[in-house]
Design an enzyme around this catalytic site. Structure first.
Site, PDB file in Angstrom:
ATOM      1  N   LYS A  60       0.839  -1.252   0.001  1.00 59.17           N
ATOM      2  CA  LYS A  60      -0.066   0.057  -0.182  1.00 59.17           C
ATOM      3  C   LYS A  60       0.684   1.220  -0.063  1.00 59.17           C
ATOM      4  O   LYS A  60       2.086   1.286   0.587  1.00 59.17           O
ATOM      5  CB  LYS A  60      -0.813  -0.032   1.263  1.00 59.17           C
ATOM      6  CG  LYS A  60      -1.921   1.166   1.396  1.00 59.17           C
ATOM      7  CD  LYS A  60      -2.698   0.795   2.441  1.00 59.17           C
ATOM      8  CE  LYS A  60      -3.883   1.726   2.461  1.00 59.17           C
ATOM      9  NZ  LYS A  60      -4.666   1.478   3.996  1.00 59.17           N
ATOM     10  N   SER A  63      -9.540   1.405   3.249  1.00 59.52           N
ATOM     11  CA  SER A  63      -8.738   2.157   2.422  1.00 59.52           C
ATOM     12  C   SER A  63      -7.628   1.554   1.447  1.00 59.52           C
ATOM     13  O   SER A  63      -7.082   1.829   0.580  1.00 59.52           O
ATOM     14  CB  SER A  63      -8.149   3.062   3.071  1.00 59.52           C
ATOM     15  OG  SER A  63      -7.175   2.778   4.201  1.00 59.52           O
ATOM     16  N   SER A 110      -9.668  -1.239   7.340  1.00 63.45           N
ATOM     17  CA  SER A 110      -9.231  -1.120   5.979  1.00 63.45           C
ATOM     18  C   SER A 110      -8.604  -2.059   5.136  1.00 63.45           C
ATOM     19  O   SER A 110      -8.050  -1.993   4.072  1.00 63.45           O
ATOM     20  CB  SER A 110      -8.086   0.256   5.943  1.00 63.45           C
ATOM     21  OG  SER A 110      -9.033   1.261   6.077  1.00 63.45           O
TER      22      SER A 110
END
Length: 473
Positions: free
Chosen positions: A67, A142, A166
């Protein structure tokens, strides 16, 4: 064979295949930076090792995406924000160092909601990610870029970060496994902070055992992160994992309303599968879970307000053009207004408000007290059960744009996930079915603190009993 026999025999070939697959997945907008040079250098170094040394590495040659709020030296790292558009990380996060040491090959940095603030990946400054199951649907957030890339088959595993769900919620929306470790199990050094008492890095993969092996590679204490602990080691389950005697707690009252019928049906089928495998189901009470969402959004936004104060155009981040300001105060205002998106600004304002004089006791302190009550609810439940089972999300993947104008409805997408972050507990999302529209549903299991051995065993045994899960067409 090990469950992580993701490990390729020809490392360079596997790396090139992953880079090609990532390029082919570009319509998903899941990748912000492809780390071609680093990946090829890592692959070459691995192939130069004696075969015995390479085979001893637990993740030798495994392509992995991370990420874009996790620092990788010499690599653009934006956290999905314009304010960090040109930031190149000068060091590796601890998890990146450990992936390198385990032989993994980092091939990409994935798109995410700005500073990990979001449940749909629509808050990224670089555009929304699309769900591989249906391109008009959100992949969740996310960590939506990591989830979409794994679901599309471009990489076998990826790292995400989980502040309020997330990792688990996008795993549910994309039909993959997402694991949030116990708080303190994995170092946060090199993770761009959102909510420091809530954030944890964890793996996203096709199977539970793959996720477990990646977690084993990145876990452990770190002198650069004082919140990490010398926790007992956990075991990744072998092929003999089973459900016999597993005590599964089900908070029926929490599931009574607000859950889509397609999700409810898949969860009931998953519970029936566990029961048939020898588990026992127990009704439990989590009386303060109803307060989890407001508690989380008070604690998380307060911490975000403090963490994001550093992005002022002087020490870090984007600075507005000189024509846009006349003094230091207006320079701060112009730079932050240009650099931050609407959702980040909303959360900074809310967090600053709840920390302000006159409101701290009424909001932030009260939220911390309720947080303690939520933790105690789980402690009482775990006196009678081994794991707690519930949906990962109340719905399947919703359409892009569907909830953008209604932040409260967007926040409710995290209703089943935030409690694990507030209480620091490990939790995992495992695909358990498809709704009538053919979209994946996730089963969430939560275990006691540092109970990853139990959590992985239960999840792997359920996965075995469930059988093969479909992939996006």
């Amino acid at each position: 064979m090990s469950a992580i026999d993701l490990r390729p025999t020809a490392v360079s070939a596997a790396t090139e295949a992953a880079l090609t697959a990532i390029a082919g997945a570009s319509p998903l907008n899941a990748v912000l930076t492809t780390t071609d040079e680093r990946a090829r250098a890592s692959a070459a170094a691995l192939e130069a090792l004696p075969a015995a040394d390479r085979d001893a590495l637990p993740l030798a040659g495994v392509p992995i995406a991370i990420k874009d709020n996790i620092c990788a030296r010499g690599t653009r790292t934006t956290a999905g924000s314009r304010i960090l558009d040109r930031f190149v990380a000068p060091y590796d996060a601890t998890v990146v160092e450990r992936l390198d040491a385990a032989g993994a090959v980092i091939v990409a940095k994935t798109n995410c909601d700005e500073f990990a603030m979001g449940s749909s990946n629509e808050n990224s400054a670089f555009g929304p990610v699309k769900n591989p199951w249906a391109h008009d649907r959100t992949p969740g957030g996310s960590s939506g870029g990591s989830a979409a890339l794994v679901a599309a088959g471009a990489v076998p595993v990826a790292l995400g970060s989980d502040t309020g769900g997330s990792i688990r919620q996008p795993a549910s929306f994309c039909g993959i496994v997402g694991l949030k470790p116990t708080y303190g199990r994995v170092s946060r050094y090199g993770l761009i902070a959102y909510g420091s008492s809530l954030d944890q890095i964890g793996p996203m993969a096709r199977t539970v055992r793959q996720a477990g092996h990646v977690l084993a590679a990145i876990a452990g204490p770190d002198p650069r992160d004082a919140t990490t602990v010398h926790a007992p080691a956990f075991e990744v389950p072998g092929t003999d994992a089973n459900l016999q005697g597993l005590r599964v707690g089900v908070p029926r009252a929490l599931l009574a309303s607000g859950v889509d019928e397609g999700v409810r049906a898949s969860i009931e089928q998953a519970l029936a599968t566990m029961l048939a495998g020898g588990a026992t189901l127990h009704d439990i009470e989590l009386p303060h879970a109803a307060h989890a969402i407001p508690t989380y959004y008070l604690v998380a936004t307060a911490e975000a307000s403090a963490n994001l104060a550093r992005y002022d155009g002087v020490r870090f981040g984007h600075r507005a053009a000189a024509s846009e300001y006349s003094d230091l105060g207006s320079m701060y205002a112009a730079s932050r207004s240009e650099g931050f998106g609407a959702e980040v600004i909303r959360r900074i304002l809310l967090g600053t408000y709840v920390l302000s004089a006159g409101y701290y006791d009424a909001y932030y302190r009260k939220a911390q007290q309720v947080r303690t009550l939520i933790t105690r609810d789980y402690e009482q439940a775990f006196a009678a059960v081994d794991v707690v089972a519930m949906p990962t999300a109340p719905t399947t993947a919703f359409r892009l744009g569907e909830k953008v104008e209604d932040p409260l409805q967007m926040y409710l997408a995290d209703v089943f996930t935030v409690s694990a972050n507030l209480s620091g507990l490990p939790a995992i999302s495992v695909p358990c079915g498809l709704d009538p529209a053919g979209l994946p549903v996730g089963l969430q299991l939560t275990a006691p603190a540092f109970g990853e051995t139990m959590l992985l065993r239960a999840a792997a045994a359920y996965e075995d009993a469930r059988g093969a899960f479909p992939t996006p067409s």
